[in-house]
Design a protein around this motif. Structure first.
Motif, short mmCIF file in Angstrom:
data_model
loop_
_atom_site.label_atom_id
_atom_site.label_comp_id
_atom_site.label_asym_id
_atom_site.label_seq_id
_atom_site.Cartn_x
_atom_site.Cartn_y
_atom_site.Cartn_z
N ASP A 1 0.84 -1.20 0.00
CA ASP A 1 0.00 0.00 0.00
C ASP A 1 0.88 1.26 0.00
N THR A 2 0.71 2.11 -1.00
CA THR A 2 1.58 3.29 -1.13
C THR A 2 1.40 4.28 0.02
N GLU A 3 0.18 4.44 0.53
CA GLU A 3 -0.04 5.35 1.66
C GLU A 3 0.63 4.80 2.92
N ARG B 1 4.25 5.57 2.65
CA ARG B 1 4.51 6.97 2.96
C ARG B 1 4.56 7.20 4.47
N ILE B 2 3.62 6.60 5.19
CA ILE B 2 3.60 6.74 6.66
C ILE B 2 4.85 6.11 7.26
N ARG C 1 -1.44 1.68 8.91
CA ARG C 1 -2.66 2.46 8.73
C ARG C 1 -3.75 2.09 9.73
#
Length: 604
Positions: A175-177, A180-181, A263
């Motif tokens: 997951d790209t998000e 990023r986190i 996430r």
């Protein structure tokens, strides 16, 4: 568990499929071997087979089917309407987790009953015994495990599952998000601004989440897309159940969280916090309230469950939330070398080293060995009960965190004492636990080095002498609790104060043994001082010693009762005499005053 059906069972081979069939037609298959004189015969019972199957990696004991192949149903009445009791008894007697259920060849008429006892496989590095013998299955027999095999098992080390490559998983499945986190958290935690500018592949490679184009299970757990986690590792999900009462068996609300952990952890805390409450505290302007569940404590408990669970087990992490209780359960016992007793003392080897390391360098969890310390320190510091791991076993870790504040004054006391201290100067978890024990009058359980440290900090005070020495919290605690009288009572306690307690006890129960006096006077006096005091009261004739040996008991002596009655009578007579004399004196004074007035009048 619950994977078997009758049709499936009929085609299984006992040795190859780790299944043992017993007819038990009349429900008479032995539970523990009974009174059979031969150990070999006693082992052929429910506990014997459960133990052997567990040591062999798990399997099933099937009652109500013939052991000849192909297996056919004969039916059994074994533990009819009592399967739950059987499951509980096996766990109590062996510590082995089982799942027990019944099947019917004809479900409509409930005929052809079969009982299946599914047995979970042993944890890595651990074996289970029956009658102090590690059992293994050899054909139809249950035999002691060979020494070489036993030694090999006990020397096992847990492989790092999280560092293994997940077959079929690609970089595009992450997951790209979440990535990023991950990069942002790593950059902030390590104070490395350049890390965020790295390509995703380079960043993941630097922390060993990927090896070339191969992706690890740690990357799947932390960064994988929901559909990929469901496909490759569905047990990485988290279940949150809410119940309005601790007595409730069924949940009032249940939600499943499946997705990259970077996430879902925020989403999970958000949902837990929706039902979080706070207790208002009046303490000038320093503390306004204490939350039922602290965010850092709850996050640490969840993070630890994710980092240390056994992902080879198919069960998810389960969180049970009640109004005043938080429970988290994860598959797999404590890591090798860790027990409930040494949980805060022994540095453990993480079951999932890569996963734990990445969570640490990104600030999700405390550095190795510090997370549990934080859970204990912060919870106790708020005047709550100790976090409870007592329901854990070899197959799972279960943590209970209570929201109920037992002693607000203790929380205010610790906050006040540490308010202006730097982090490195604040109390350690062992010092906080020690203060809690002293608060509960258990100072004798506190190690000497901790006592010395707390005395130097002026957090406790010493009372008593020699073997009767004990410790109390400093004066400020009793000021917070508005119980200065208790402080004075504890601070100035001496043996003379024992007398009212002794007489009050004997007036209520008429007699007492030495252990009763010891329980009555602890922690003010040691057992030796109690014995010395009671012996002196016997010598002075205050108490009477009756019986001998363990049957010795004490009563108030008749001579003391008589002398007390005489004393009371003497005091009564004395008071009457004083009153009589006082009356006479007052009468004489009145006579003198009257005479004086008359003389003055005549002279006038």
């Amino acid at each position: 568990m619950g994977i078997y059906t009758i049709e499936y069972l009929k085609g299984l081979r006992e040795s190859e499929d780790h299944v043992e069939f017993k007819a038990a037609e009349h429900g008479n298959f032995a539970y523990d071997g009974g009174t059979k004189p031969n150990p070999k015969d006693r082992r052929k019972c429910i506990l014997g087979y459960v133990t052997a199957l567990c040591n062999a990696g798990g399997g099933a004991l099937v009652l109500g089917m013939h052991d000849s192949y192909p297996h056919y149903v004969v039916g059994t009445q074994q533990c009819l309407n009592a399967l739950g009791k059987l499951e509980n008894k096996i766990y109590k007697d062996t510590g082995i987790l089982t799942s027990i259920y019944e099947l019917f060849e004809n479900p409509t008429s409930k005929t052809g009953r079969v009982v299946v006892i599914e047995v979970e496989g042993r944890p890595i590095g651990r074996l289970f015994s029956f009658e102090d013998v590690y059992l293994t299955r050899v054909g139809e027999d249950l035999l002691p495990m060979p020494v070489e095999q036993t030694f090999s098992v006990l020397q096992e080390t847990e492989p790092d599952f999280s560092s293994e490559i997940c077959p079929g998983l690609k970089l595009s499945d992450l997951d790209t998000e979440a990535i990023r986190i991950f990069k942002e958290r790593y950059s902030d935690k390590q104070n490395n601004k350049h890390f965020k500018a790295l390509s995703n592949k380079q960043a993941l490679s630097d922390v060993k989440l990927i090896n070339g184009n191969k992706v690890t299970y740690a990357a799947l757990i932390l960064l994988g897309k929901k559909e990929c986690i469901q496909k490759y590792l569905p047990q990485a999900s988290i279940i949150l159940e809410y119940r309005k009462s601790e007595a409730s068996i069924t949940f009032d609300n249940r939600q499943q969280y499946c997705g990259p952990f970077f996430r879902i952890i925020d989403e999970l805390w958000h949902d837990i916090n929706l039902r979080n409450s706070k207790i208002d505290i009046q303490n000038n302007s320093y503390i306004d309230n204490i939350p039922y569940f602290r965010e850092d404590v709850i996050r640490e408990a969840i993070n630890n469950a994710i980092a240390h669970r056994d992902y080879r087990k198919t069960s998810e992490v389960v969180i049970k939330l009640y109004p005043e209780l938080f429970v988290v359960i994860n598959a797999g016992g404590f890591p090798l070398g860790v027990t409930i007793d040494n949980l805060l003392e022994v540095p453990s080897t993480p079951r999932n080293r890569l996963l734990a390391d990445v969570m640490a360098v990104t600030g999700l969890v405390e550095r190795s060995g510090q997370g549990v310390d934080k859970i204990f320190r912060e919870t106790i510091s708020e005047g709550k009960e100790k976090p409870d791991y007592s329901r854990s076993d070899f197959f799972r870790v279960e943590l209970h965190i209570s929201a109920a504040i037992k002693d607000v004054s203790f929380a205010l006391f610790l906050e006040s004492e540490q308010r202006d201290l730097k982090d490195e100067e604040k109390l350690s978890v062992f010092e906080v636990i020690a203060l809690d024990e002293i608060r509960k009058n258990n100072s004798r359980s506190v190690p000497k080095n901790i006592i010395h440290s707390l005395l130097n900090r002026n957090l406790i005070e010493k009372r008593g002498q020699t073997s009767g020495t004990y410790y109390i919290l400093s004066r400020s605690y009793y000021e917070f609790s508005d119980n200065k009288g208790e402080y004075s009572q504890k601070a100035n306690w001496n043996t003379s104060q024992a007398m009212p307690l002794i007489f009050a006890h004997l007036s209520q129960f008429s007699s007492a043994k030495m252990r009763d006096f010891a329980a009555l006077l602890e922690p003010h006096l040691s057992r030796r001082q109690v014995r010395s005091l009671i012996d002196s009261l016997v010598e002075r004739g205050t108490l009477k010693k009756n019986g001998i040996g363990s049957g010795t008991y004490y009563t108030i002596s008749e001579s003391f009762i008589k002398s007390s009655e005489l004393l009371v009578e003497a005091i009564s007579i004395g008071l009457e005499e004083l009153q009589k004399r006082s009356s006479q004196t007052q009468s004489g004074q009145n006579h003198v005053q009257t005479t004086s007035k008359n003389e003055t009048k005549n002279n006038g």
